[in-house]
Design a protein around this motif. Sequence first.
Motif, PDB file in Angstrom:
ATOM      1  N   LEU A  87       0.972  -1.244  -0.147  1.00  0.00           N
ATOM      2  CA  LEU A  87      -0.075   0.095   0.000  1.00  0.00           C
ATOM      3  C   LEU A  87       0.819   1.136  -0.019  1.00  0.00           C
ATOM      4  N   SER A  88       0.678   2.332  -0.941  1.00  0.00           N
ATOM      5  CA  SER A  88       1.617   3.503  -1.081  1.00  0.00           C
ATOM      6  C   SER A  88       1.345   4.328   0.113  1.00  0.00           C
ATOM      7  N   GLU A  89       2.215   5.189   0.296  1.00  0.00           N
ATOM      8  CA  GLU A  89       1.947   6.121   1.568  1.00  0.00           C
ATOM      9  C   GLU A  89       0.809   7.082   1.462  1.00  0.00           C
ATOM     10  N   GLU A  90       0.463   7.029   0.367  1.00  0.00           N
ATOM     11  CA  GLU A  90      -1.077   7.891   0.380  1.00  0.00           C
ATOM     12  C   GLU A  90      -2.210   7.181   0.669  1.00  0.00           C
ATOM     13  N   CYS A  91      -2.650   7.335   1.872  1.00  0.00           N
ATOM     14  CA  CYS A  91      -3.650   6.600   2.356  1.00  0.00           C
ATOM     15  C   CYS A  91      -4.125   7.397   3.667  1.00  0.00           C
ATOM     16  N   TYR A  92      -5.429   6.924   3.768  1.00  0.00           N
ATOM     17  CA  TYR A  92      -6.076   7.666   5.078  1.00  0.00           C
ATOM     18  C   TYR A  92      -6.077   6.468   6.251  1.00  0.00           C
ATOM     19  N   THR A  93      -5.901   7.364   7.229  1.00  0.00           N
ATOM     20  CA  THR A  93      -5.721   6.388   8.516  1.00  0.00           C
ATOM     21  C   THR A  93      -6.619   6.957   9.573  1.00  0.00           C
ATOM     22  N   SER A  94      -7.197   5.924  10.364  1.00  0.00           N
ATOM     23  CA  SER A  94      -7.974   6.385  11.597  1.00  0.00           C
ATOM     24  C   SER A  94      -7.621   5.010  12.433  1.00  0.00           C
ATOM     25  N   ASN A  95      -7.910   5.523  13.802  1.00  0.00           N
ATOM     26  CA  ASN A  95      -7.819   4.575  14.885  1.00  0.00           C
ATOM     27  C   ASN A  95      -8.978   4.186  15.358  1.00  0.00           C
ATOM     28  N   ILE A  96      -9.150   2.864  15.727  1.00  0.00           N
ATOM     29  CA  ILE A  96     -10.435   2.125  16.060  1.00  0.00           C
ATOM     30  C   ILE A  96      -9.979   1.367  17.412  1.00  0.00           C
ATOM     31  N   TYR A  97     -10.968   1.138  18.283  1.00  0.00           N
ATOM     32  CA  TYR A  97     -10.861   0.393  19.398  1.00  0.00           C
ATOM     33  C   TYR A  97     -11.751  -0.641  19.065  1.00  0.00           C
ATOM     34  N   VAL A 108      -6.433   1.534   7.410  1.00  0.00           N
ATOM     35  CA  VAL A 108      -6.004   2.320   6.447  1.00  0.00           C
ATOM     36  C   VAL A 108      -6.890   2.038   5.332  1.00  0.00           C
ATOM     37  N   VAL A 109      -7.025   2.851   4.312  1.00  0.00           N
ATOM     38  CA  VAL A 109      -7.594   2.788   2.949  1.00  0.00           C
ATOM     39  C   VAL A 109      -6.921   3.782   2.120  1.00  0.00           C
ATOM     40  N   SER A 110      -6.469   3.293   0.885  1.00  0.00           N
ATOM     41  CA  SER A 110      -5.821   3.765  -0.295  1.00  0.00           C
ATOM     42  C   SER A 110      -6.489   5.279  -0.506  1.00  0.00           C
ATOM     43  N   LYS A 111      -5.654   6.344  -0.702  1.00  0.00           N
ATOM     44  CA  LYS A 111      -6.755   7.643  -1.105  1.00  0.00           C
ATOM     45  C   LYS A 111      -7.214   7.612  -2.470  1.00  0.00           C
TER      46      LYS A 111
END
Length: 190
Positions: A87-97, A108-111
């Motif tokens: 996965l490229s560096e260009e991605c959206y990231t969010s933290n979940i518990y 992560v999801v690629s942009k």
Amino acid sequence: MEFLQQQIEKYGKIVSKDIVKVDSFLNHQLKPEIIEKIADGFIEEFSKYNPTKILTIEASGIAIAMVMGIKTGLPVVFAKKKKPITLSEECYTSNIYSYTKKETNSIVVSKEFIQKGDRVIIVDDFLAMGSAVLGLIDIVEQGEGEVVGIGIAVEKGFQQGGKLLREKGYNLKSLAIIEKIEGDKIFFRN
């Protein structure tokens, strides 16, 4: 959805007052006819909002999302719980518990897969406290898309996730809402 409630009563295993395992048909072993009915319920509910993408999180939501994608022709995107080296560096990231696993994950999801103007349906198998769905909403918002609907197969109505999402104004459709678990009996919200 009465059909799903019946499947939970028939195949679900009560682990505690907070946990019902449905891994015999929904999130470990899959029963295609049940997955298809769940997908059909979400398609019926959300098609009127002209969605352009279906988003879920690995792994349990993928089966539902995939059946929806086959039936509607919409692309299915799933957030990965670990960023692979491909996965490229260009991605959206969010933290979940995860309350079930008692751990925090970065999803992560690629942009390239969520973009400005996308009209997204989020789907998942379970909703408890809402962390996974909020993480997916965050990813859609990072991509400047719009969440047009959230489809949940089984909501734990005695936990706060559904209430929180409804109070925030999201279009949430849960097909079965477990109100409480007492002894060997599951009670559903009507």
